[in-house]
Design a protein around this motif. Structure first.
Motif, PDB file in Angstrom:
ATOM      1  N   SER A  46      -1.698   0.327  11.347  1.00  0.00           N
ATOM      2  CA  SER A  46      -1.619   1.005  10.060  1.00  0.00           C
ATOM      3  C   SER A  46      -1.861  -0.048   8.986  1.00  0.00           C
ATOM      4  O   SER A  46      -1.946  -1.237   9.282  1.00  0.00           O
ATOM      5  CB  SER A  46      -0.251   1.679   9.869  1.00  0.00           C
ATOM      6  N   ARG A  47      -1.947   0.374   7.740  1.00  0.00           N
ATOM      7  CA  ARG A  47      -2.190  -0.560   6.634  1.00  0.00           C
ATOM      8  C   ARG A  47      -0.962  -1.433   6.360  1.00  0.00           C
ATOM      9  O   ARG A  47      -1.072  -2.457   5.714  1.00  0.00           O
ATOM     10  CB  ARG A  47      -2.571   0.206   5.373  1.00  0.00           C
ATOM     11  N   GLU A  48       0.219  -1.036   6.907  1.00  0.00           N
ATOM     12  CA  GLU A  48       1.452  -1.779   6.686  1.00  0.00           C
ATOM     13  C   GLU A  48       1.938  -2.549   7.913  1.00  0.00           C
ATOM     14  O   GLU A  48       2.754  -3.459   7.779  1.00  0.00           O
ATOM     15  CB  GLU A  48       2.580  -0.833   6.236  1.00  0.00           C
ATOM     16  N   GLU A  49       1.462  -2.199   9.109  1.00  0.00           N
ATOM     17  CA  GLU A  49       1.932  -2.875  10.322  1.00  0.00           C
ATOM     18  C   GLU A  49       0.883  -2.811  11.422  1.00  0.00           C
ATOM     19  O   GLU A  49       0.249  -1.781  11.630  1.00  0.00           O
ATOM     20  CB  GLU A  49       3.234  -2.246  10.833  1.00  0.00           C
ATOM     21  N   THR A  62       3.527  -7.434   9.623  1.00  0.00           N
ATOM     22  CA  THR A  62       3.747  -6.434   8.593  1.00  0.00           C
ATOM     23  C   THR A  62       3.301  -6.983   7.254  1.00  0.00           C
ATOM     24  O   THR A  62       3.300  -8.196   7.034  1.00  0.00           O
ATOM     25  CB  THR A  62       5.230  -6.003   8.519  1.00  0.00           C
ATOM     26  N   GLY A  63       2.904  -6.077   6.367  1.00  0.00           N
ATOM     27  CA  GLY A  63       2.451  -6.494   5.055  1.00  0.00           C
ATOM     28  C   GLY A  63       1.825  -5.337   4.306  1.00  0.00           C
ATOM     29  O   GLY A  63       2.179  -4.177   4.513  1.00  0.00           O
ATOM     30  N   ARG A  64       0.855  -5.660   3.446  1.00  0.00           N
ATOM     31  CA  ARG A  64       0.161  -4.650   2.648  1.00  0.00           C
ATOM     32  C   ARG A  64      -1.341  -4.779   2.862  1.00  0.00           C
ATOM     33  O   ARG A  64      -1.880  -5.874   2.946  1.00  0.00           O
ATOM     34  CB  ARG A  64       0.446  -4.867   1.162  1.00  0.00           C
ATOM     35  N   GLY A  65      -2.000  -3.641   2.945  1.00  0.00           N
ATOM     36  CA  GLY A  65      -3.456  -3.635   3.050  1.00  0.00           C
ATOM     37  C   GLY A  65      -3.990  -4.333   4.288  1.00  0.00           C
ATOM     38  O   GLY A  65      -5.062  -4.937   4.249  1.00  0.00           O
ATOM     39  N   LEU A  66      -3.265  -4.257   5.409  1.00  0.00           N
ATOM     40  CA  LEU A  66      -3.703  -4.916   6.637  1.00  0.00           C
ATOM     41  C   LEU A  66      -4.916  -4.194   7.210  1.00  0.00           C
ATOM     42  O   LEU A  66      -4.994  -2.969   7.209  1.00  0.00           O
ATOM     43  CB  LEU A  66      -2.568  -4.949   7.662  1.00  0.00           C
ATOM     44  N   GLY A  80      -5.429  -9.203   5.143  1.00  0.00           N
ATOM     45  CA  GLY A  80      -4.567  -8.461   4.240  1.00  0.00           C
ATOM     46  C   GLY A  80      -3.458  -9.376   3.765  1.00  0.00           C
ATOM     47  O   GLY A  80      -3.496 -10.590   3.973  1.00  0.00           O
ATOM     48  N   LYS A  83       3.228 -10.314   5.237  1.00  0.00           N
ATOM     49  CA  LYS A  83       4.564 -10.675   4.756  1.00  0.00           C
ATOM     50  C   LYS A  83       5.475 -11.171   5.875  1.00  0.00           C
ATOM     51  O   LYS A  83       6.357 -11.972   5.631  1.00  0.00           O
ATOM     52  CB  LYS A  83       5.231  -9.478   4.066  1.00  0.00           C
TER      53      LYS A  83
END
Length: 89
Positions: A46-49, A62-66, A80, A83
Motif C-alpha cells: 500500500s502507499r503507507e506500508e 512504513t511511511g508516506r507515498g511508498l 517514498g 518512516k
C-alpha cells in the motif's frame, strides 16, 4: 583530510546477515529509497506500508507515498518517505 564531525551520511548499507546469519541485503539511501535483495515476494503493498518476505523473517517498511519502483524474482526497490523499518520474525 575530513574531520570526523564533518562527515555526512549519504547512504546506509546494512546486511541483515550481519545480525541474523542470513543473506538478504537491504540498502538505504537516506529515508527516500530502499533496495532489497533476497526477496521471496511482497506480502503487503500500500502507499503507507510494504511487507517483504525474506525467508525466515519479514521486513515491514512504513511511511508516506511508498511505491515499488522495481521488482524482480529476488529484488526490489521501494521509493517514498520511509518512516520506519521493522523486522518481523
Amino acid at each position: 583530510m575530513e574531520k570526523q564531525g564533518n562527515k555526512k551520511l549519504r547512504g546506509l548499507r546494512y546486511t541483515v546477515g550481519d545480525v541474523m546469519g542470513k543473506s538478504p541485503l537491504i540498502e538505504l539511501e537516506g529515508n527516500r529509497r530502499a533496495s532489497i535483495e533476497g526477496s521471496r515476494g511482497v506480502l503487503l503493498y500500500s502507499r503507507e506500508e510494504i511487507k517483504v518476505n525474506l525467508g525466515d523473517f519479514v521486513v515491514s517498511l512504513t511511511g508516506r507515498g511508498l511505491d515499488l519502483r522495481y521488482i524482480s524474482a529476488t529484488s526490489l526497490i521501494i521509493e517514498g518517505f520511509i518512516k520506519n523499518i521493522e523486522f518481523l520474525l
